[in-house]
Scaffold this motif. Structure first.
Motif, PDB file in Angstrom:
ATOM      1  N   GLU A 194       0.876  -1.174   0.000  1.00  0.00           N
ATOM      2  CA  GLU A 194       0.000   0.000   0.000  1.00  0.00           C
ATOM      3  C   GLU A 194       0.913   1.224   0.000  1.00  0.00           C
ATOM      4  OE1 GLU A 194      -4.046   1.715   2.152  1.00  0.00           O
ATOM      5  OE2 GLU A 194      -2.891   0.107   3.101  1.00  0.00           O
ATOM      6  N   VAL A 195       1.042   1.866  -1.162  1.00  0.00           N
ATOM      7  CA  VAL A 195       2.001   2.954  -1.329  1.00  0.00           C
ATOM      8  C   VAL A 195       1.412   4.057  -2.211  1.00  0.00           C
ATOM      9  CG1 VAL A 195       4.021   1.444  -1.128  1.00  0.00           C
ATOM     10  CG2 VAL A 195       3.026   1.873  -3.385  1.00  0.00           C
ATOM     11  N   THR A 196       2.126   5.174  -2.282  1.00  0.00           N
ATOM     12  CA  THR A 196       1.871   6.189  -3.300  1.00  0.00           C
ATOM     13  C   THR A 196       3.103   6.260  -4.189  1.00  0.00           C
ATOM     14  OG1 THR A 196       2.721   7.955  -1.877  1.00  0.00           O
ATOM     15  CG2 THR A 196       0.339   7.577  -1.883  1.00  0.00           C
ATOM     16  N   ARG A 197       2.863   6.522  -5.473  1.00  0.00           N
ATOM     17  CA  ARG A 197       3.944   6.655  -6.446  1.00  0.00           C
ATOM     18  C   ARG A 197       3.860   8.033  -7.080  1.00  0.00           C
ATOM     19  NH1 ARG A 197       6.327   1.874  -7.576  1.00  0.00           N
ATOM     20  NH2 ARG A 197       5.281  -0.007  -6.817  1.00  0.00           N
ATOM     21  N   THR A 198       4.994   8.713  -7.151  1.00  0.00           N
ATOM     22  CA  THR A 198       5.052  10.041  -7.751  1.00  0.00           C
ATOM     23  C   THR A 198       6.216  10.097  -8.716  1.00  0.00           C
ATOM     24  OG1 THR A 198       4.190  10.993  -5.698  1.00  0.00           O
ATOM     25  CG2 THR A 198       5.112  12.511  -7.320  1.00  0.00           C
ATOM     26  N   LEU A 199       5.962  10.481  -9.954  1.00  0.00           N
ATOM     27  CA  LEU A 199       7.002  10.596 -10.960  1.00  0.00           C
ATOM     28  C   LEU A 199       7.227  12.065 -11.274  1.00  0.00           C
ATOM     29  CD1 LEU A 199       8.899   9.114 -12.893  1.00  0.00           C
ATOM     30  CD2 LEU A 199       7.055   9.085 -14.583  1.00  0.00           C
ATOM     31  N   HIS A 200       8.401  12.574 -10.879  1.00  0.00           N
ATOM     32  CA  HIS A 200       8.740  13.981 -11.077  1.00  0.00           C
ATOM     33  C   HIS A 200       7.642  14.866 -10.462  1.00  0.00           C
ATOM     34  CE1 HIS A 200      12.216  12.842 -13.304  1.00  0.00           C
ATOM     35  NE2 HIS A 200      11.519  12.237 -14.259  1.00  0.00           N
ATOM     36  N   ASN A 201       7.050  15.740 -11.261  1.00  0.00           N
ATOM     37  CA  ASN A 201       6.047  16.671 -10.743  1.00  0.00           C
ATOM     38  C   ASN A 201       4.614  16.191 -10.971  1.00  0.00           C
ATOM     39  OD1 ASN A 201       8.026  18.544  -9.901  1.00  0.00           O
ATOM     40  ND2 ASN A 201       8.199  19.328 -12.006  1.00  0.00           N
ATOM     41  N   SER A 202       4.452  14.923 -11.317  1.00  0.00           N
ATOM     42  CA  SER A 202       3.105  14.415 -11.555  1.00  0.00           C
ATOM     43  C   SER A 202       2.358  14.236 -10.237  1.00  0.00           C
ATOM     44  CB  SER A 202       3.168  13.080 -12.292  1.00  0.00           C
ATOM     45  OG  SER A 202       3.786  12.102 -11.474  1.00  0.00           O
ATOM     46  N   ARG A 203       1.061  14.084 -10.337  1.00  0.00           N
ATOM     47  CA  ARG A 203       0.246  13.893  -9.132  1.00  0.00           C
ATOM     48  C   ARG A 203       0.494  12.501  -8.547  1.00  0.00           C
ATOM     49  NH1 ARG A 203      -3.052  16.634 -12.873  1.00  0.00           N
ATOM     50  NH2 ARG A 203      -3.813  14.679 -13.723  1.00  0.00           N
ATOM     51  N   PRO A 204       0.477  12.355  -7.234  1.00  0.00           N
ATOM     52  CA  PRO A 204       0.716  11.046  -6.621  1.00  0.00           C
ATOM     53  C   PRO A 204      -0.407  10.061  -6.950  1.00  0.00           C
ATOM     54  CG  PRO A 204      -0.001  12.632  -4.971  1.00  0.00           C
ATOM     55  CD  PRO A 204       0.238  13.412  -6.232  1.00  0.00           C
ATOM     56  N   VAL A 205      -0.021   8.827  -7.158  1.00  0.00           N
ATOM     57  CA  VAL A 205      -0.964   7.758  -7.469  1.00  0.00           C
ATOM     58  C   VAL A 205      -0.907   6.724  -6.350  1.00  0.00           C
ATOM     59  CG1 VAL A 205      -1.585   5.930  -9.098  1.00  0.00           C
ATOM     60  CG2 VAL A 205      -0.672   8.110  -9.946  1.00  0.00           C
ATOM     61  N   GLY A 206      -2.052   6.416  -5.755  1.00  0.00           N
ATOM     62  CA  GLY A 206      -2.107   5.389  -4.728  1.00  0.00           C
ATOM     63  C   GLY A 206      -2.141   4.012  -5.361  1.00  0.00           C
ATOM     64  N   GLN A 207      -1.471   3.050  -4.735  1.00  0.00           N
ATOM     65  CA  GLN A 207      -1.478   1.679  -5.231  1.00  0.00           C
ATOM     66  C   GLN A 207      -1.629   0.709  -4.072  1.00  0.00           C
ATOM     67  OE1 GLN A 207       2.150   0.237  -7.020  1.00  0.00           O
ATOM     68  NE2 GLN A 207       1.178  -1.577  -7.898  1.00  0.00           N
ATOM     69  N   VAL A 208      -2.540  -0.256  -4.238  1.00  0.00           N
ATOM     70  CA  VAL A 208      -2.719  -1.342  -3.280  1.00  0.00           C
ATOM     71  C   VAL A 208      -2.595  -2.646  -4.053  1.00  0.00           C
ATOM     72  CG1 VAL A 208      -4.196  -2.360  -1.519  1.00  0.00           C
ATOM     73  CG2 VAL A 208      -4.321   0.097  -1.968  1.00  0.00           C
ATOM     74  N   VAL A 209      -1.768  -3.571  -3.544  1.00  0.00           N
ATOM     75  CA  VAL A 209      -1.548  -4.850  -4.219  1.00  0.00           C
ATOM     76  C   VAL A 209      -2.033  -5.986  -3.328  1.00  0.00           C
ATOM     77  CG1 VAL A 209       0.144  -6.394  -5.275  1.00  0.00           C
ATOM     78  CG2 VAL A 209       0.463  -3.911  -5.415  1.00  0.00           C
ATOM     79  N   TYR A 210      -2.806  -6.890  -3.932  1.00  0.00           N
ATOM     80  CA  TYR A 210      -3.277  -8.101  -3.248  1.00  0.00           C
ATOM     81  C   TYR A 210      -2.710  -9.317  -3.976  1.00  0.00           C
ATOM     82  CZ  TYR A 210      -6.841  -4.937  -1.326  1.00  0.00           C
ATOM     83  OH  TYR A 210      -7.490  -3.897  -0.710  1.00  0.00           O
ATOM     84  N   THR A 211      -2.421 -10.388  -3.227  1.00  0.00           N
ATOM     85  CA  THR A 211      -1.959 -11.618  -3.850  1.00  0.00           C
ATOM     86  C   THR A 211      -2.472 -12.821  -3.081  1.00  0.00           C
ATOM     87  OG1 THR A 211      -0.009 -12.870  -4.589  1.00  0.00           O
ATOM     88  CG2 THR A 211       0.192 -11.633  -2.540  1.00  0.00           C
ATOM     89  N   ASP A 212      -2.630 -13.934  -3.799  1.00  0.00           N
ATOM     90  CA  ASP A 212      -2.976 -15.198  -3.138  1.00  0.00           C
ATOM     91  C   ASP A 212      -1.771 -16.129  -3.104  1.00  0.00           C
ATOM     92  OD1 ASP A 212      -2.740 -16.077  -5.744  1.00  0.00           O
ATOM     93  OD2 ASP A 212      -4.737 -16.965  -5.882  1.00  0.00           O
ATOM     94  N   GLY A 213      -0.581 -15.569  -3.377  1.00  0.00           N
ATOM     95  CA  GLY A 213       0.638 -16.353  -3.419  1.00  0.00           C
ATOM     96  C   GLY A 213       1.039 -16.744  -4.822  1.00  0.00           C
ATOM     97  N   LEU A 214       0.131 -16.517  -5.782  1.00  0.00           N
ATOM     98  CA  LEU A 214       0.411 -16.809  -7.180  1.00  0.00           C
ATOM     99  C   LEU A 214      -0.115 -15.685  -8.064  1.00  0.00           C
ATOM    100  CD1 LEU A 214       1.588 -18.685  -9.265  1.00  0.00           C
ATOM    101  CD2 LEU A 214      -0.525 -20.036  -9.205  1.00  0.00           C
ATOM    102  N   ALA A 215      -1.424 -15.468  -8.053  1.00  0.00           N
ATOM    103  CA  ALA A 215      -2.010 -14.358  -8.797  1.00  0.00           C
ATOM    104  C   ALA A 215      -1.868 -13.067  -8.000  1.00  0.00           C
ATOM    105  CB  ALA A 215      -3.482 -14.643  -9.085  1.00  0.00           C
ATOM    106  N   ALA A 216      -1.810 -11.931  -8.718  1.00  0.00           N
ATOM    107  CA  ALA A 216      -1.706 -10.629  -8.058  1.00  0.00           C
ATOM    108  C   ALA A 216      -2.660  -9.646  -8.717  1.00  0.00           C
ATOM    109  CB  ALA A 216      -0.278 -10.097  -8.131  1.00  0.00           C
ATOM    110  N   VAL A 217      -3.214  -8.749  -7.902  1.00  0.00           N
ATOM    111  CA  VAL A 217      -4.142  -7.717  -8.379  1.00  0.00           C
ATOM    112  C   VAL A 217      -3.703  -6.387  -7.786  1.00  0.00           C
ATOM    113  CG1 VAL A 217      -6.518  -6.916  -8.447  1.00  0.00           C
ATOM    114  CG2 VAL A 217      -6.051  -9.366  -8.534  1.00  0.00           C
ATOM    115  N   SER A 218      -3.585  -5.351  -8.632  1.00  0.00           N
ATOM    116  CA  SER A 218      -3.218  -4.006  -8.176  1.00  0.00           C
ATOM    117  C   SER A 218      -4.371  -3.047  -8.386  1.00  0.00           C
ATOM    118  CB  SER A 218      -1.995  -3.479  -8.951  1.00  0.00           C
ATOM    119  OG  SER A 218      -0.816  -4.119  -8.536  1.00  0.00           O
ATOM    120  N   VAL A 219      -4.601  -2.206  -7.388  1.00  0.00           N
ATOM    121  CA  VAL A 219      -5.596  -1.139  -7.471  1.00  0.00           C
ATOM    122  C   VAL A 219      -4.859   0.190  -7.491  1.00  0.00           C
ATOM    123  CG1 VAL A 219      -7.602  -0.061  -6.386  1.00  0.00           C
ATOM    124  CG2 VAL A 219      -7.268  -2.545  -6.199  1.00  0.00           C
ATOM    125  N   PHE A 220      -5.075   0.993  -8.544  1.00  0.00           N
ATOM    126  CA  PHE A 220      -4.456   2.312  -8.659  1.00  0.00           C
ATOM    127  C   PHE A 220      -5.532   3.385  -8.520  1.00  0.00           C
ATOM    128  CE2 PHE A 220      -1.753  -0.557 -11.103  1.00  0.00           C
ATOM    129  CZ  PHE A 220      -0.478  -0.228 -10.652  1.00  0.00           C
TER     130      PHE A 220
END
Length: 326
Positions: A243-269
């Protein structure tokens, strides 16, 4: 026999049947197959190797060369895409760097949950049996190596199924096939050539990047609930790992949450939208086993990207809610 006693006996009988069914469902996973998953996890994380593999999805295919060195100085991995636009990706324990020679650009990211062929498994082998029925498949050969096949059939509609083929001697993953509820192949990765061990660190040198443009994504831990965001999706077997925020240079921050079952992964931005931004097409899109669903919520663009069926990805996206914090 009284009505109360009849109901009691029926309830007890039903409970026995449920317990027996649950035990039978759990017993469907083979201990031998689970042990092979552990071998695959250890091999793909601990071995050094150089190989060429092909990714196939429908009529599309892409060939890549991968070089991995695992030693006491830290793991390092280099992926070179051999088709189309040239690009190289170098992964270390603390960063991912993508080199794009055509635009003379280096993109830097910090990912703590790398997952990519052949390092698909995340080590939570016991938990996988709760979401997949894990059994042995037919043995065969891949890239000249005798291999054992392990089949992971999903226990629900939230995830795909997988067939993994591992080197019989080392456990190294040689082939991975993703299949849907009809048993049809969605995508697959296959080594066509592989050499295990004896990797020189010189083979992992990145390209010369003097005067290249560097785009470094700033990543910081965050609690999105404090900003009013909640994800109320019921995701049995999935756990939140990032569960993080990502910011590239002066762009607006993007929140990201990642879920996994140990094999498959799903990201919410979750990305803020300004009045002057170009309209973004909402709805679902698919690329192989990756499904993407986008919708607007409270002047933000919510995008869910996951190695899961389209209906599951949409279900997660629609569970993202915003409530003004007090």
């Amino acid at each position: 026999m009284s009505e109360r006693l009849t109901r009691t006996l029926l309830a007890q009988a039903f409970g026995v049947l449920v317990a027996a069914s649950a035990g039978l469902a759990q017993a469907q996973s083979s201990p031998e197959a689970l042990e092979w998953l552990r071998k695959i996890y250890q091999a793909t994380h601990d071995l050094s190797y150089i190989g060429t593999f092909v990714y196939q999805q429908g009529n599309h295919s892409e060939t890549s060369r991968i070089t991995r060195l695992a030693d006491v100085k830290g793991n390092i991995e280099k992926l070179e895409v051999l088709d189309g636009v040239p690009r190289e990706i170098v992964r270390t324990d603390d960063a991912v760097r993508c080199y794009l020679p055509k635009s003379r650009t280096v993109k830097v990211d910090r990912r703590s949950n790398h997952r990519g062929f052949p390092t698909l498994l995340q080590g939570e082998i016991g938990a996988l049996a709760e979401n997949y029925t894990v059994t042995m498949g037919d043995s065969g050969r891949v890239a000249g190596y005798p291999c054992e096949a392990i089949v992971l059939a999903p226990r629900d509609s939230l995830r795909y199924g997988y067939k993994l083929c591992a080197d019989a001697a080392t456990g190294m993953l040689l082939k991975a096939v993703t299949f849907d509820e009809k048993g049809e192949t969605v995508e697959q990765f296959t080594f066509t050539q592989l050499s295990i061990g004896n990797v020189s660190r010189d083979k992992l040198r990145p390209p010369a990047t003097r005067k290249w443009h560097v785009e470094d994504a700033e990543v910081a831990p965050v609690n999105l609930e404090q900003s009013g965001w909640t994800i109320d999706a019921d995701l049995p077997g999935f756990r939140k790992v990032v569960e993080v925020t990502r910011t590239l240079h002066n762009s607006r921050p993007v929140g990201q949450v990642v879920y996994t079952d140990g094999l498959a992964a799903v990201s919410v931005f979750i990305e803020p939208v300004a009045p002057g931004d170009k309209p973004v097409q909402t709805g679902v899109a698919s690329v192989g086993a990756i499904n993407i669903y986008t919708r607007e919520v409270a002047d933000h663009l919510v995008t869910v990207v996951g190695e899961a069926p389209a209906a599951s990805v949409q279900r997660i996206a629609e569970a993202v809610k915003y409530r003004q914090p007090h």
